[in-house]
Design an enzyme around this catalytic site. Structure first.
Site, short mmCIF file in Angstrom:
data_model
loop_
_atom_site.label_atom_id
_atom_site.label_comp_id
_atom_site.label_asym_id
_atom_site.label_seq_id
_atom_site.Cartn_x
_atom_site.Cartn_y
_atom_site.Cartn_z
N ASP A 21 0.83 -1.21 0.00
CA ASP A 21 0.00 0.00 0.00
C ASP A 21 0.87 1.26 0.00
OD1 ASP A 21 -2.32 1.46 0.00
OD2 ASP A 21 -2.72 1.23 2.14
N HIS A 38 3.32 3.05 -8.86
CA HIS A 38 3.13 1.62 -9.20
C HIS A 38 4.37 1.07 -9.90
CE1 HIS A 38 -0.87 2.18 -7.82
NE2 HIS A 38 -1.34 2.76 -8.89
N LEU A 132 10.46 -21.29 -4.33
CA LEU A 132 9.58 -20.27 -3.74
C LEU A 132 8.30 -20.24 -4.57
CD1 LEU A 132 9.02 -17.63 -2.02
CD2 LEU A 132 10.14 -16.36 -3.84
C1 FPP Z 1 -1.43 0.17 -3.56
O1 FPP Z 1 -1.05 1.50 -3.59
C2 FPP Z 1 -0.94 -0.56 -4.70
C3 FPP Z 1 -1.69 -1.16 -5.69
C4 FPP Z 1 -3.16 -1.13 -5.69
C5 FPP Z 1 -1.08 -1.84 -6.82
C6 FPP Z 1 0.10 -2.69 -6.49
C7 FPP Z 1 0.77 -3.11 -7.72
C8 FPP Z 1 2.11 -3.05 -7.93
C9 FPP Z 1 3.10 -2.61 -6.95
C10 FPP Z 1 2.61 -3.56 -9.19
C11 FPP Z 1 3.12 -4.89 -8.81
C12 FPP Z 1 3.45 -5.74 -9.89
C13 FPP Z 1 3.45 -7.09 -9.74
C14 FPP Z 1 3.87 -7.95 -10.86
C15 FPP Z 1 3.04 -7.74 -8.47
P1 FPP Z 1 -2.18 2.61 -3.73
O2 FPP Z 1 -2.30 2.97 -5.18
O3 FPP Z 1 -3.41 2.12 -3.07
O4 FPP Z 1 -1.55 3.79 -2.95
P2 FPP Z 1 -2.33 4.90 -2.10
O5 FPP Z 1 -2.93 4.17 -0.93
O6 FPP Z 1 -1.23 5.83 -1.70
O7 FPP Z 1 -3.35 5.51 -3.00
#
Ligand code: FPP
Length: 245
Positions: A21, A38, A132
């Protein structure tokens, strides 16, 4: 002394689940668009996989896209789907070489065709790996998973007396994996957000204020050390645990 050298191999969590997050907030703090967070978050995924391999953790589940995430602006949803597909395509050959098995949990039928094809191919290519298991939760929510399990059980016509915890677990997306013993969430939020609700019944929780793009090997080891410093009693008394140890 380095953190990894303090980790006790005989008390490792077999399965660590992570709510990644804070990508958006991290990007905004740098004056960038949310998607930049992201992109940067993928680097943290690489570091997490490296740390899991180094420490000997056998299963990692990452909450990559929740059922609720479909409600984000269409542009962000498209960017996330594209990033997921491209990351999987780019990383799978090296993951395969490292003995990593990729698995996906969630509502596959709600994913765009390209994404569904990519995950099916990645699972097929890596299915015999055993170092893993990296599980990505995509279009996943625990309530969706639980309802789905209830429907499967009802449709199977099984008598209610025969419904046990084992039978219920075997109807879940996670039927092939042990329950997570440690759940990590980044970005300072203290919630579970519809993630693995059945499976985390006995998990230890580790929260950090760091945003996901700031997560790295050291923070992963810190979470494991925190897990190892706790007494896990599963409802028993400390004395009972000493006697059974
Ligand atoms: C949360 O941050 C993150 C996500 C909803 C997306 C997570 C995805 C990635 C890190 C890409 C990963 C790639 C792979 C292959 C696993 P948020 O956008 O909710 O952040 P915020 O709470 O600050 O709005």
């Amino acid at each position: 002394m380095s953190l990894i050298s303090q980790i006790r191999k005989d008390r490792l969590p077999r399965h660590v689940a992570i709510i990644m997050d804070g990508n958006g907030r991290w990007a905004k703090k740098q004056g960038k668009e949310r998607v930049f967070g992201h992109f940067q978050g993928v680097d943290s995924v690489r570091k997490t996989v490296k740390a899991a391999l180094q420490s000997g953790v056998e299963y990692i589940t990452l909450y990559a896209f929740s059922t609720e995430n479909w409600n984000r602006p269409q542009e962000e949803v498209n960017a996330l789907m594209e990033l997921l597909v491209n990351t999987i395509l780019n990383e799978v050959p090296s993951m395969n070489d490292q003995g990593i098995r990729l698995r996906f949990i969630g509502d596959r039928n709600s994913l765009p065709g390209k994404c569904k094809e990519t995950i099916i191919a990645a699972e097929g290519l890596t299915e015999n790996n055993s170092k893993l298991t990296l599980i990505l939760a995509l279009s996943y929510s625990a309530r969706w998973e639980i309802l789905n399990a209830v429907k499967k059980i009802v449709d199977s016509g099984v008598e209610s007396e025969r419904i046990t915890e084992e039978l219920f677990s075997s109807a879940l997306e996670t039927k092939d994996f042990p329950d997570p013993e440690l759940l990590i969430r980044t970005s300072g939020e203290l919630r579970i957000s519809n993630f693995l609700l059945w499976q985390i019944a006995y998990a230890e929780l580790f929260f950090t204020d760091k945003f996901w793009p700031e997560f790295d090997e050291e923070l992963f080891y810190e979470a494991i050390l925190s897990f190892q410093s706790r007494e896990r009693r599963f409802g028993k008394t400390s004395e009972q645990m000493t006697h059974s140890a």
